[in-house]
Write a protein that holds these residues in place. Structure first.
Motif: not given
Length: 141
Positions: A8-12, A16-17, A33-35, A47-48
């Motif tokens: 996410x932080x790399x823009x890939x 997603x959010x 369990x989700x993150x 995902x968004x």
């Protein structure tokens, strides 16, 4: 092995959010369990649509409504999305980040500005003092 936060932080992960929920704001071990467990909370990348729903469930506020309210107040949000500097932090109150909502936008040379330089991370945070604020930066930074 996939690392959703790094991607996410790399823009890939433009669809997603990312959500950071501080332990002091939401204390629920099930979040892990989700993150990713981080020092003061949990950072989730999903995902968004699911992310916006999770944000609303955790905060009681719609994600885009929150972003709109925070947009006009610029502050500094850590590039790992787990903290920041509240723009009101020059007083004697405690200023800790309760939560962060972020999404990435693809590079767009036609728009210009930082959007021409690369993918842009848009981040919105809520401080314990009640101040909502925003920050944005290019992934290349």
């Amino acid at each position: 092995m996939s690392n959703p936060r790094a991607e996410f932080l790399a823009g890939d992960r433009l669809e997603d959010v990312a959500l950071f929920l501080a332990d002091a704001y939401v204390s629920d071990e099930r979040l892990e369990q989700f993150g990713d467990r981080v020092d003061d909370g949990t950072l989730i990348v999903v995902d968004g649509e699911r992310g916006r729903n999770a944000f609303q469930a955790a905060t009681g506020t719609g994600a885009m409504e929150f972003a709109k309210s925070a947009m006009s107040n610029e502050g500094a949000i850590d590039d790992d999305l787990t903290g920041g500097q509240c723009p009101e932090a020059d007083d004697d109150e405690s200023h800790d980040i309760q939560f962060v909502f972020a999404f990435a936008e693809a590079q767009n040379e036609e728009v210009g500005g930082i959007y021409a330089d690369g993918d842009v991370i848009h981040a919105y945070a809520q401080c314990t003092c009640g101040t909502a604020f925003s920050d944005r930066w290019t992934v290349a930074e």
